[in-house]
Design a protein around this motif. Structure first.
Motif, PDB file in Angstrom:
ATOM      1  N   LEU A  88     -21.267  -2.990  32.822  1.00 35.18           N
ATOM      2  CA  LEU A  88     -21.253  -3.971  33.915  1.00 35.18           C
ATOM      3  C   LEU A  88     -22.228  -3.621  35.038  1.00 35.18           C
ATOM      4  O   LEU A  88     -22.727  -4.511  35.719  1.00 35.18           O
ATOM      5  N   VAL A  89     -22.460  -2.317  35.245  1.00 29.62           N
ATOM      6  CA  VAL A  89     -23.197  -1.907  36.445  1.00 29.62           C
ATOM      7  C   VAL A  89     -24.587  -1.341  36.173  1.00 29.62           C
ATOM      8  O   VAL A  89     -25.377  -1.202  37.092  1.00 29.62           O
ATOM      9  N   ARG A  90     -24.916  -1.039  34.943  1.00 30.88           N
ATOM     10  CA  ARG A  90     -26.195  -0.376  34.678  1.00 30.88           C
ATOM     11  C   ARG A  90     -27.332  -1.371  34.515  1.00 30.88           C
ATOM     12  O   ARG A  90     -27.152  -2.494  34.077  1.00 30.88           O
ATOM     13  N   ASP A  91     -28.502  -0.880  34.870  1.00 29.70           N
ATOM     14  CA  ASP A  91     -29.734  -1.614  34.634  1.00 29.70           C
ATOM     15  C   ASP A  91     -30.426  -0.999  33.417  1.00 29.70           C
ATOM     16  O   ASP A  91     -30.698  -1.674  32.436  1.00 29.70           O
ATOM     17  N   LYS A  92     -30.692   0.322  33.491  1.00 25.92           N
ATOM     18  CA  LYS A  92     -31.338   1.027  32.380  1.00 25.92           C
ATOM     19  C   LYS A  92     -30.537   2.274  32.031  1.00 25.92           C
ATOM     20  O   LYS A  92     -29.800   2.806  32.861  1.00 25.92           O
ATOM     21  N   ARG A  93     -30.742   2.723  30.788  1.00 23.04           N
ATOM     22  CA  ARG A  93     -30.083   3.935  30.302  1.00 23.04           C
ATOM     23  C   ARG A  93     -31.084   4.725  29.474  1.00 23.04           C
ATOM     24  O   ARG A  93     -31.843   4.154  28.695  1.00 23.04           O
ATOM     25  N   ALA A  94     -31.062   6.038  29.642  1.00 22.25           N
ATOM     26  CA  ALA A  94     -31.864   6.937  28.806  1.00 22.25           C
ATOM     27  C   ALA A  94     -30.922   8.019  28.298  1.00 22.25           C
ATOM     28  O   ALA A  94     -30.031   8.463  29.018  1.00 22.25           O
ATOM     29  N   VAL A  95     -31.123   8.431  27.051  1.00 25.95           N
ATOM     30  CA  VAL A  95     -30.258   9.450  26.461  1.00 25.95           C
ATOM     31  C   VAL A  95     -31.063  10.414  25.605  1.00 25.95           C
ATOM     32  O   VAL A  95     -32.044   9.994  24.953  1.00 25.95           O
ATOM     33  N   VAL A  96     -30.682  11.683  25.642  1.00 26.63           N
ATOM     34  CA  VAL A  96     -31.265  12.701  24.776  1.00 26.63           C
ATOM     35  C   VAL A  96     -30.116  13.562  24.264  1.00 26.63           C
ATOM     36  O   VAL A  96     -29.292  14.035  25.054  1.00 26.63           O
ATOM     37  N   ASP A  97     -30.059  13.751  22.950  1.00 22.70           N
ATOM     38  CA  ASP A  97     -29.127  14.674  22.317  1.00 22.70           C
ATOM     39  C   ASP A  97     -29.968  15.724  21.601  1.00 22.70           C
ATOM     40  O   ASP A  97     -30.886  15.379  20.866  1.00 22.70           O
ATOM     41  N   PHE A  98     -29.661  17.006  21.825  1.00 22.81           N
ATOM     42  CA  PHE A  98     -30.426  18.045  21.151  1.00 22.81           C
ATOM     43  C   PHE A  98     -29.536  19.224  20.820  1.00 22.81           C
ATOM     44  O   PHE A  98     -28.557  19.503  21.510  1.00 22.81           O
ATOM     45  N   ASP A  99     -29.884  19.893  19.740  1.00 22.09           N
ATOM     46  CA  ASP A  99     -29.147  21.067  19.285  1.00 22.09           C
ATOM     47  C   ASP A  99     -29.702  22.320  19.942  1.00 22.09           C
ATOM     48  O   ASP A  99     -30.915  22.449  20.105  1.00 22.09           O
ATOM     49  N   ILE A 100     -28.795  23.229  20.315  1.00 19.91           N
ATOM     50  CA  ILE A 100     -29.247  24.526  20.830  1.00 19.91           C
ATOM     51  C   ILE A 100     -28.589  25.640  20.034  1.00 19.91           C
ATOM     52  O   ILE A 100     -27.612  25.448  19.368  1.00 19.91           O
TER      53      ILE A 100
END
Length: 100
Positions: A88-100
Motif C-alpha cells: 500500500l505504501v511503497r513506490d519502489k523496492r530493491a532486494v538482494v539475497d546472498f550466501d555467506i
C-alpha cells in the motif's frame, strides 16, 4: 547463512499517512517480526537520513540459516501481513539475497 537485504522508497502519501509516518510504521511492523518468526537470526531496520537522489527510505538487513529458513520467513503469515502493508505504501523496492 543467507543475508536478505531489502530497500524501499515510499509514496509521499499513502494509507492516510505521509511518507515519514509510514516509514516509522513500517519500521515498527518489521521490528515486531523476530518475536513471531523463529527462522530470523538477525534483523535490523533503518530509516534513511541521506537526502541524495539515489537514496531509499527504509532498509531491512536480515540473516537466515539457509534458503529454506528464508523461504519460511517469506511465507509466514505475520510477514505476509507486513507485505500487504508495504504494497500500500511503497513506490519502489530493491532486494538482494546472498550466501555467506
Amino acid at each position: 547463512m543467507v543475508k536478505h537485504v531489502v530497500m524501499w522508497t515510499l509514496r509521499e502519501e499513502a494509507a492516510g499517512k505521509n511518507k515519514q509516518e509510514n516509514a516509522i510504521l513500517l519500521k515498527e511492523k518489521l521490528e515486531a517480526l523476530p518475536a513471531e518468526i523463529p527462522e530470523i537470526l538477525r534483523f535490523e531496520v533503518g530509516l534513511n537520513s541521506n537526502t541524495g537522489e539515489a537514496a531509499y527510505d527504509v532498509v531491512l538487513l536480515s540473516a537466515f540459516k539457509n534458503r529454506d529458513a528464508l523461504n519460511a520467513y517469506q511465507n509466514h503469515p505475520k510477514h505476509l501481513e507486513v507485505a500487504d502493508f508495504v504494497s500500500l505504501v511503497r513506490d519502489k523496492r530493491a532486494v538482494v539475497d546472498f550466501d555467506i
